[in-house]
Write a protein that holds these residues in place. Structure first.
Motif, PDB file in Angstrom:
ATOM      1  N   LEU A 167       0.831  -1.210   0.000  1.00  0.00           N
ATOM      2  CA  LEU A 167       0.000   0.000   0.000  1.00  0.00           C
ATOM      3  C   LEU A 167       0.861   1.255   0.000  1.00  0.00           C
ATOM      4  O   LEU A 167       0.511   2.255  -0.643  1.00  0.00           O
ATOM      5  CB  LEU A 167      -0.934  -0.003   1.214  1.00  0.00           C
ATOM      6  N   SER A 168       1.979   1.214   0.693  1.00  0.00           N
ATOM      7  CA  SER A 168       2.893   2.357   0.719  1.00  0.00           C
ATOM      8  C   SER A 168       3.418   2.667  -0.674  1.00  0.00           C
ATOM      9  O   SER A 168       3.467   3.828  -1.098  1.00  0.00           O
ATOM     10  CB  SER A 168       4.056   2.080   1.682  1.00  0.00           C
ATOM     11  N   VAL A 169       3.800   1.618  -1.422  1.00  0.00           N
ATOM     12  CA  VAL A 169       4.285   1.807  -2.798  1.00  0.00           C
ATOM     13  C   VAL A 169       3.156   2.347  -3.677  1.00  0.00           C
ATOM     14  O   VAL A 169       3.349   3.271  -4.472  1.00  0.00           O
ATOM     15  CB  VAL A 169       4.826   0.481  -3.363  1.00  0.00           C
ATOM     16  N   SER A 170       1.950   1.785  -3.522  1.00  0.00           N
ATOM     17  CA  SER A 170       0.795   2.233  -4.312  1.00  0.00           C
ATOM     18  C   SER A 170       0.508   3.709  -4.069  1.00  0.00           C
ATOM     19  O   SER A 170       0.287   4.490  -5.013  1.00  0.00           O
ATOM     20  CB  SER A 170      -0.447   1.407  -3.952  1.00  0.00           C
ATOM     21  N   GLU A 171       0.519   4.111  -2.815  1.00  0.00           N
ATOM     22  CA  GLU A 171       0.221   5.507  -2.473  1.00  0.00           C
ATOM     23  C   GLU A 171       1.308   6.445  -2.965  1.00  0.00           C
ATOM     24  O   GLU A 171       1.016   7.561  -3.423  1.00  0.00           O
ATOM     25  CB  GLU A 171       0.048   5.628  -0.955  1.00  0.00           C
ATOM     26  N   ASP A 172       2.560   6.004  -2.895  1.00  0.00           N
ATOM     27  CA  ASP A 172       3.668   6.824  -3.366  1.00  0.00           C
ATOM     28  C   ASP A 172       3.545   7.114  -4.861  1.00  0.00           C
ATOM     29  O   ASP A 172       3.733   8.246  -5.313  1.00  0.00           O
ATOM     30  CB  ASP A 172       4.991   6.118  -3.078  1.00  0.00           C
ATOM     31  N   ILE A 173       3.201   6.097  -5.627  1.00  0.00           N
ATOM     32  CA  ILE A 173       3.050   6.276  -7.078  1.00  0.00           C
ATOM     33  C   ILE A 173       1.814   7.110  -7.395  1.00  0.00           C
ATOM     34  O   ILE A 173       1.855   8.026  -8.227  1.00  0.00           O
ATOM     35  CB  ILE A 173       2.976   4.908  -7.788  1.00  0.00           C
ATOM     36  N   THR A 174       0.703   6.818  -6.702  1.00  0.00           N
ATOM     37  CA  THR A 174      -0.547   7.548  -6.960  1.00  0.00           C
ATOM     38  C   THR A 174      -0.379   9.046  -6.712  1.00  0.00           C
ATOM     39  O   THR A 174      -0.921   9.875  -7.458  1.00  0.00           O
ATOM     40  CB  THR A 174      -1.680   6.991  -6.082  1.00  0.00           C
ATOM     41  N   ARG A 175       0.381   9.409  -5.692  1.00  0.00           N
ATOM     42  CA  ARG A 175       0.593  10.834  -5.380  1.00  0.00           C
ATOM     43  C   ARG A 175       1.267  11.578  -6.538  1.00  0.00           C
ATOM     44  O   ARG A 175       1.101  12.784  -6.682  1.00  0.00           O
ATOM     45  CB  ARG A 175       1.438  10.984  -4.113  1.00  0.00           C
ATOM     46  N   GLN A 176       2.020  10.879  -7.340  1.00  0.00           N
ATOM     47  CA  GLN A 176       2.763  11.526  -8.420  1.00  0.00           C
ATOM     48  C   GLN A 176       1.949  11.705  -9.697  1.00  0.00           C
ATOM     49  O   GLN A 176       2.399  12.351 -10.638  1.00  0.00           O
ATOM     50  CB  GLN A 176       4.016  10.706  -8.733  1.00  0.00           C
ATOM     51  N   LEU A 177       0.747  11.146  -9.732  1.00  0.00           N
ATOM     52  CA  LEU A 177      -0.102  11.280 -10.912  1.00  0.00           C
ATOM     53  C   LEU A 177      -0.798  12.635 -10.909  1.00  0.00           C
ATOM     54  O   LEU A 177      -1.335  13.066  -9.899  1.00  0.00           O
ATOM     55  CB  LEU A 177      -1.143  10.153 -10.935  1.00  0.00           C
ATOM     56  N   LYS A 178      -0.785  13.275 -12.059  1.00  0.00           N
ATOM     57  CA  LYS A 178      -1.340  14.632 -12.156  1.00  0.00           C
ATOM     58  C   LYS A 178      -2.853  14.654 -12.035  1.00  0.00           C
ATOM     59  O   LYS A 178      -3.431  15.623 -11.555  1.00  0.00           O
ATOM     60  CB  LYS A 178      -0.933  15.263 -13.499  1.00  0.00           C
ATOM     61  N   GLY A 179      -3.506  13.587 -12.513  1.00  0.00           N
ATOM     62  CA  GLY A 179      -4.962  13.591 -12.532  1.00  0.00           C
ATOM     63  C   GLY A 179      -5.483  14.330 -13.755  1.00  0.00           C
ATOM     64  O   GLY A 179      -4.726  14.924 -14.530  1.00  0.00           O
ATOM     65  N   GLY A 180      -6.774  14.278 -13.968  1.00  0.00           N
ATOM     66  CA  GLY A 180      -7.363  14.933 -15.126  1.00  0.00           C
ATOM     67  C   GLY A 180      -8.868  14.881 -15.052  1.00  0.00           C
ATOM     68  O   GLY A 180      -9.451  14.714 -13.980  1.00  0.00           O
ATOM     69  N   LYS A 181      -9.517  15.005 -16.204  1.00  0.00           N
ATOM     70  CA  LYS A 181     -10.978  15.041 -16.254  1.00  0.00           C
ATOM     71  C   LYS A 181     -11.584  13.808 -16.909  1.00  0.00           C
ATOM     72  O   LYS A 181     -12.734  13.475 -16.666  1.00  0.00           O
ATOM     73  CB  LYS A 181     -11.433  16.291 -17.009  1.00  0.00           C
TER      74      LYS A 181
END
Length: 347
Positions: A167-181
């Protein structure tokens, strides 16, 4: 930027031939699709290669889809700049237009062959076609058996995942995603049991990602868990992503690519020899039955090798089948099809 990533859109799997070619019919409304019909050796791949070469020379942004059973042959391509795609719409990935004439168009190269010549070779064509089918059926049996062994390893490994670390690895990667619409997901394959080998395509990573996270995981359970956790989190953030299932067991996720954020997550194992960022011992507690797991993994590898050898045999026989059709084709008339496409999309 002239991009030319390569993906497979279909492959032999534990459940038979798995196909994602339908995605070509589900692209944006501005995209036109040409579906090529005709027998083996009727020039479908050659026509696509001619158009693709022309588009490359124009510097267009492209996506290339080789044939998993013969990577030197072309199954499809997409020209994002010109706004159209072409695909082989024959078995095992038969496609018929869902919006015929409006966005989807049939080009029938079968109109250019001499049926009298083909009729004279009907018995040969039938015999060769059956041999090709039998080879792929045998390859499928090997793949199904290998998948069962790999799934057993995955089942056992899943109970030993260090969830906090995963979960720590998953959250670390997810935080780096810019996101969008949009949150759009495209499905592609980066590997397939192919001609004599497990063929791995890596060009998409350099085209779409500057940062690549490699999860070293010979048993796949932790990598699959992390991938799917990141996948659902990315969907919530509206991130566009390319979801790459395992071609052998399509229910498992092998890789994720986030083109807008220029990030990819890939599984590292015996087939995907990426330089690992996260080592296997990051994700699991010790395996009491590790020796047995390694034996299962090695036996699965042997079965997949046998499957690949049968795919090669199928390809060799298919070459003879193509020769039957080539002798009956009027390839000069394909110039008209080529010139029509060039005139419509590149003039």
């Amino acid at each position: 930027m002239n991009l030319k990533p390569e993906f497979f859109l279909g492959a032999n799997s534990e459940t038979g031939f798995v196909s994602y070619f339908k995605e070509l019919q589900e692209q944006e409304s501005s995209m036109q699709l040409f579906i090529l019909k005709g027998g083996p050796g009727s020039g479908k791949s050659t026509l696509m290669k001619r158009v693709l070469k022309y588009a490359e020379e124009k510097g267009h942004t492209l996506e290339v889809i080789p044939c998993a059973s013969d990577p030197h042959s072309l199954d499809a391509f997409i020209d994002y700049t010109a706004g159209f795609s072409m695909m082989d719409g024959t078995a095992p990935h038969t496609e018929d237009p869902s919006l015929p004439g409006a966005r989807h168009h049939i080009l029938n190269l079968g109109d250019l062959w001499d049926t009298r010549k083909l009729s004279e070779k009907a018995d040969t064509i039938e015999n060769l076609s059956k041999q090709v089918s039998d080879c792929h059926s045998g390859a499928g049996a090997y793949i199904k058996s290998a998948a069962a062994l790999l799934k057993e390893n995955g089942r056992y490994a899943k109970s030993h995942i260090l969830m906090k670390k995963a979960l720590s690895v998953s959250e670390d990667i997810t935080r780096q995603l810019k996101g969008g619409k949009q949150g759009k997901t495209s499905k592609r394959l980066l590997s397939a049991v192919s001609v004599g080998e497990i063929k791995v395509l890596k060009s998409a990573l350099s085209c779409f990602a500057d940062k690549v996270y490699v999860l070293c995981d010979q048993f796949g359970a932790a990598a699959d868990y992390i991938m799917k956790t990141v996948y659902f989190s990315a969907k919530l953030k509206g991130e566009n992503q390319i979801y790459c299932p395992c071609s052998i067991s399509p229910g498992k996720c092998d890789h994720l690519i986030f083109p807008d954020s220029r990030i990819a997550i890939v599984t590292g194992n015996d087939y995907f020899d990426f330089e690992s960022k996260y080592k296997e011992d990051c994700f699991y507690s010790p395996f009491p039955l590790e020796e047995d797991m390694l034996r299962l993994k090695d036996e699965a590898a042997r079965l997949l090798s046998l499957a690949a050898s049968l795919v090669k045999k199928a390809k060799d026989i298919h070459d003879d089948l193509e020769d039957c059709y080539k002798e009956a084709m009027n390839f000069g008339k394909t110039n008209g099809l080529f010139e029509g496409i060039i005139s419509e999309f590149y003039s």
